[in-house]
Write a protein that holds these residues in place. Structure first.
Motif, PDB file in Angstrom:
ATOM      1  N   SER A 225      60.649  56.339  19.316  1.00 54.92           N
ATOM      2  CA  SER A 225      60.562  56.630  17.894  1.00 54.92           C
ATOM      3  C   SER A 225      61.780  56.032  17.190  1.00 54.92           C
ATOM      4  O   SER A 225      62.872  55.957  17.759  1.00 54.92           O
ATOM      5  N   ARG A 226      61.573  55.594  15.938  1.00 52.60           N
ATOM      6  CA  ARG A 226      62.692  55.047  15.168  1.00 52.60           C
ATOM      7  C   ARG A 226      62.454  55.320  13.684  1.00 52.60           C
ATOM      8  O   ARG A 226      61.340  55.139  13.184  1.00 52.60           O
ATOM      9  N   ASN A 249      59.499  53.349   9.621  1.00 53.92           N
ATOM     10  CA  ASN A 249      59.253  54.171  10.795  1.00 53.92           C
ATOM     11  C   ASN A 249      58.559  53.382  11.901  1.00 53.92           C
ATOM     12  O   ASN A 249      57.771  52.466  11.642  1.00 53.92           O
ATOM     13  N   TYR A 250      58.872  53.808  13.128  1.00 54.60           N
ATOM     14  CA  TYR A 250      58.155  53.336  14.309  1.00 54.60           C
ATOM     15  C   TYR A 250      57.886  54.547  15.188  1.00 54.60           C
ATOM     16  O   TYR A 250      58.786  55.355  15.438  1.00 54.60           O
ATOM     17  N   GLU A 251      56.640  54.685  15.658  1.00 52.18           N
ATOM     18  CA  GLU A 251      56.290  55.787  16.541  1.00 52.18           C
ATOM     19  C   GLU A 251      55.407  55.269  17.669  1.00 52.18           C
ATOM     20  O   GLU A 251      54.465  54.497  17.426  1.00 52.18           O
ATOM     21  N   ARG A 252      55.728  55.698  18.880  1.00 49.84           N
ATOM     22  CA  ARG A 252      54.883  55.388  20.033  1.00 49.84           C
ATOM     23  C   ARG A 252      54.294  56.696  20.546  1.00 49.84           C
ATOM     24  O   ARG A 252      55.008  57.564  21.028  1.00 49.84           O
ATOM     25  N   GLU A 269      51.164  52.221  19.407  1.00 51.39           N
ATOM     26  CA  GLU A 269      52.381  51.953  18.658  1.00 51.39           C
ATOM     27  C   GLU A 269      52.046  51.814  17.179  1.00 51.39           C
ATOM     28  O   GLU A 269      51.067  51.155  16.807  1.00 51.39           O
ATOM     29  N   TYR A 270      52.888  52.425  16.338  1.00 57.23           N
ATOM     30  CA  TYR A 270      52.628  52.432  14.899  1.00 57.23           C
ATOM     31  C   TYR A 270      53.916  52.109  14.148  1.00 57.23           C
ATOM     32  O   TYR A 270      54.984  52.634  14.467  1.00 57.23           O
ATOM     33  N   ARG A 271      53.794  51.254  13.133  1.00 53.05           N
ATOM     34  CA  ARG A 271      54.901  50.914  12.245  1.00 53.05           C
ATOM     35  C   ARG A 271      54.441  51.159  10.817  1.00 53.05           C
ATOM     36  O   ARG A 271      53.396  50.639  10.412  1.00 53.05           O
ATOM     37  N   TYR A 299      51.088  56.249   9.990  1.00 50.14           N
ATOM     38  CA  TYR A 299      50.444  55.800  11.233  1.00 50.14           C
ATOM     39  C   TYR A 299      49.398  54.737  10.874  1.00 50.14           C
ATOM     40  O   TYR A 299      49.746  53.702  10.305  1.00 50.14           O
TER      41      TYR A 299
END
Length: 304
Positions: A225-226, A249-252, A269-271, A299
């Protein structure tokens, strides 16, 4: 997706709680001692407390905190005895200490023991360094470790907060709080503050800065996550404040995420980027209000 932090409200645990405080106050990913874990089941049901005792105080340059609580048997769960011991040597505005946190189930059915040390260095009035390291031992021979280091700097026109937190997958603390395990977390918050010099100015302070959180696994082999944020905050003379934020945002996701009843976001993976803005009036007034809005991506969809 992760554990939520709710405040302790029982008077017995709130009194003299500073004697059991470990690390900086800005860290909410891992809290070594969190008294709310005593007297609550895994599902959040109250467990009756049979009794307990607390000893806190300061003798010379030493601070000591001792807490022992006995719970009753509840819903098939054996009675537990909780022990917290914290001692610190103070020198000026700094300190170095050690602590022990233990849960012992009745009848030798299980235990969880955590021990560690912590340090606080007050380099000058506006600069502090915090750190702690602890290891756990749980029934069955399972061991793990967790730690955190933070640097906090705050002056009239500048502020900065940098921290690193690491929690191994097998670390367990039945007397603490962990929002999510198996992480290596880098976090920061830096800002430049512009203060008005006019005595009758409606605008008191304007702060511009950036903050962020970078979550990897504890071995730093995968990014989970970022969040990177650019922000501007305006504080007004009447006590109100206006915040404007731009988030990247970044979420895995490793498993489906249910964001609403029956609505799942699949693993992947989502940005996505979002704009957040809000205003709050002076909360010390008899009547106050706040309003917030979020616009952008979420997402695989959008959010408003």
């Amino acid at each position: 997706r992760f554990w939520l932090l709710f405040p302790e409200k029982r008077e017995f645990f709130l009194e003299n709680q500073g004697a059991f405080r470990i690390g900086d106050l800005s860290g909410r990913t891992v809290i070594p001692f969190f008294s709310r874990r005593i007297g609550l089941s895994a599902s959040g049901q109250p467990i009756p407390l049979l009794g307990g005792a607390r000893l806190t105080g300061r003798q010379g340059d030493y601070t000591v905190g001792l807490l022992n609580i006995q719970t009753e048997r509840f819903d098939g769960r054996p009675a537990d005895n909780f022990t917290t011991l914290r001692t610190a040597r103070n020198f000026g505005g700094s300190s170095i200490g050690g602590f022990y946190l233990g849960r012992e189930a009745s009848g030798s059915t299980g235990h969880n023991r955590v021990a560690g040390g912590d340090i606080h260095l007050n380099l000058r009035r506006t600069m502090d360094i915090f750190g702690f390291l602890m290891g756990s031992d749980t029934t069955g021979g399972q061991t793990g470790r967790a730690g955190r280091a933070a640097f906090i700097f705050s002056e009239r026109n500048y502020s900065a907060d940098f921290s690193y937190t690491n929690i191994t997958p097998t670390f367990r603390n039945d007397l603490g709080f962990i929002s999510r395990g198996d992480i290596g977390l880098f976090a920061w918050d830096t800002a430049r503050h512009f203060r008005s010099t006019r005595p009758n100015s409606l605008l008191r302070v304007v702060s511009v800065g950036t903050l962020g959180e970078l979550y990897e696994n504890s071995a730093h082999t995968a990014l989970n996550s970022r969040r990177v944020r650019a922000y501007a905050r305006e504080s007004f003379a009447d006590g109100g404040s206006l915040n404007t934020n731009l988030d990247f945002n970044y979420e895995r996701l490793t498993q489906p995420f249910e964001v609403s009843r029956g609505v799942f976001i699949p693993p992947g993976e989502y940005r996505f980027a979002q704009v957040l803005a809000g205003y709050g009036s002076n909360a010390s007034q008899p009547v106050s209000f706040s309003a917030d809005t979020t616009l952008g991506d979420f997402y695989s969809g959008t959010i408003r």
